[in-house]
Write a protein that holds these residues in place. Structure first.
Motif: not given
Length: 402
Positions: A44-48, A209-215
């Protein structure tokens, strides 16, 4: 009412109920049939964070010809709904024994599978599944059907434009291949996969795959799913599956720098080695330890590969003089299984964690309170922690797995 007439009526009502439920559950999905695998699972972008809910041993369709069976399925739906409302996970794993196929007196067992995944699908949450020993077991004739009135005939649903009326009839059951195909074809949120065609058994062996919130290209963690057999297969993870895991993990994560989480249904023999005695004591964490581990029939190599591979994240730290760099090895691998309804502990084993889920469904043996295991991945700073969310909303047994 005679016994045979009663059975006929019950089976007829079951068929009508399932057909009605299936039509309701698939409204809005038939025109969105999945054509390509969904792969965009991101922190999540906001939760991290990325949160996973694990539903184990639901056993839908058990004793479907009795009053008891359908009631248990309703209670199981309630457990899942409670967990989803409290936790709002980003992803759900169905950890095997989704249905009790050996108790389902209809050919199309996927109707019960659809019931089991309905709370997750209705909320638009993506999911993935693996198979357990009951999911494609052949139908077992109830002993009472061999009494004086004899085995009842089946009343098939009335044919209409959408089906012939025969496909939901009979005591044939469904096998893994059919169940997986139905799930994948009819659900755009399903991330389940068949597995390599040249692998035996090939069904439900895959990695996400679980990807990074910003990439989206950067992997934060990998989730591996393996079929531990049972039903129409021996209860093992075969040497071919172990080799597939070894090659696949080496291909996508050669230096083990990305943490790996593994899901299968029947515990390996390693679980028996670490099982706590007389309660649960540190370093193990959990709340129930009410039965002996029922492991796979044999160990074919997967545990040796996992132990040698155990994901290690290298963190560099400066000492107090700010002139020396030291290396810190942090444990980042965990295996999650179901199968044993009376166990919910996590215990360390070499450089990885071995964890049980929590019995989620009201089908199956045992009177212990139901719940679900939650796994939460935090991206920065990286961590994996887990806990149990109960059907009454309580939370317990939190453990940091990294």
């Amino acid at each position: 009412m005679g016994k045979t007439t009663s059975h006929l009526r019950i089976i007829f009502l079951i068929n009508l109920y399932l057909l009605y439920s299936h039509s309701i559950l698939t409204i809005g999905f038939d025109d969105q049939l999945r054509t390509t695998p969904e792969t965009d699972l991101r922190v999540g972008e906001s939760s991290g964070r990325f949160k996973i809910g694990v539903f184990a041993d639901l056993h839908f369709g058990e004793n479907a010809w009795t009053d008891w069976g359908p009631r248990q399925d309703v209670r199981s739906l309630r457990v899942m709904s409670t967990v989803l409302e409290h936790e709002s996970p980003d992803f759900v794993v169905y950890l095997g024994d989704v249905i009790t196929a050996n108790n389902i007196p209809i050919a199309n067992a996927s109707l019960y599978w659809d019931q089991a995944i309905s709370p997750t699908r209705r909320r638009g949450i993506p999911w993935a599944s693996v198979f357990g020993n009951h999911d494609d077991a052949p139908f077992e004739w109830p002993l009472e059907w061999f009494s004086a009135p004899g085995i009842p005939q089946i009343l098939c649903p009335v044919a209409n434009l959408s089906h012939s009326g025969q496909e939901e009839c009979g005591f044939k059951g469904m096998y893994r291949v059919e169940l997986m195909k139905k799930e994948i074809d009819n659900n755009i949120q399903s991330h389940s996969r068949n597995g390599p065609k040249d692998l035996w058994p090939s069904i439900s062996n895959y990695v996400l795959q679980i990807s990074s919130s910003n990439n989206p290209q950067k992997a934060v963690a990998y989730m591996y799913f393996l079929d531990s057999g049972g039903g129409s297969y021996p209860e093992v993870i075969s040497s071919a599956q172990a080799e597939w895991f070894r090659h696949k993990s080496q291909e996508i994560n050669p230096d083990s720098s990305v943490p790996e989480i593994v899901f299968w249904h029947i515990p390996s023999k390693a679980y028996k080695k670490v099982a706590p005695k007389f309660g649960i004591h540190r370093p193990c964490v959990g709340s129930i330890n009410k039965e002996s581990v029922a492991p796979q029939e044999a160990e074919m190599g997967i545990m040796k590969i996992l132990v040698k591979r155990s994901s290690i994240k290298v963190e560099r730290q400066l000492n107090k003089n700010f002139n020396t760099i030291s290396k810190v090895d942090v444990l980042h691998m965990a295996v999650f299984v179901g199968h044993n309804h009376g166990l919910d502990w996590c215990c360390p084993y070499w450089k990885l964690w071995l964890c049980f889920a929590r019995h989620t469904g009201y089908g199956g043996y045992g009177n212990w309170a139901r719940g679900a295991r939650i796994v939460e991945i935090t991206e920065d700073p990286f961590s994996i922690k887990s806990w149990i969310r109960m059907e009454d909303g309580d939370v317990h047994s939190e453990v940091v797995l990294s």
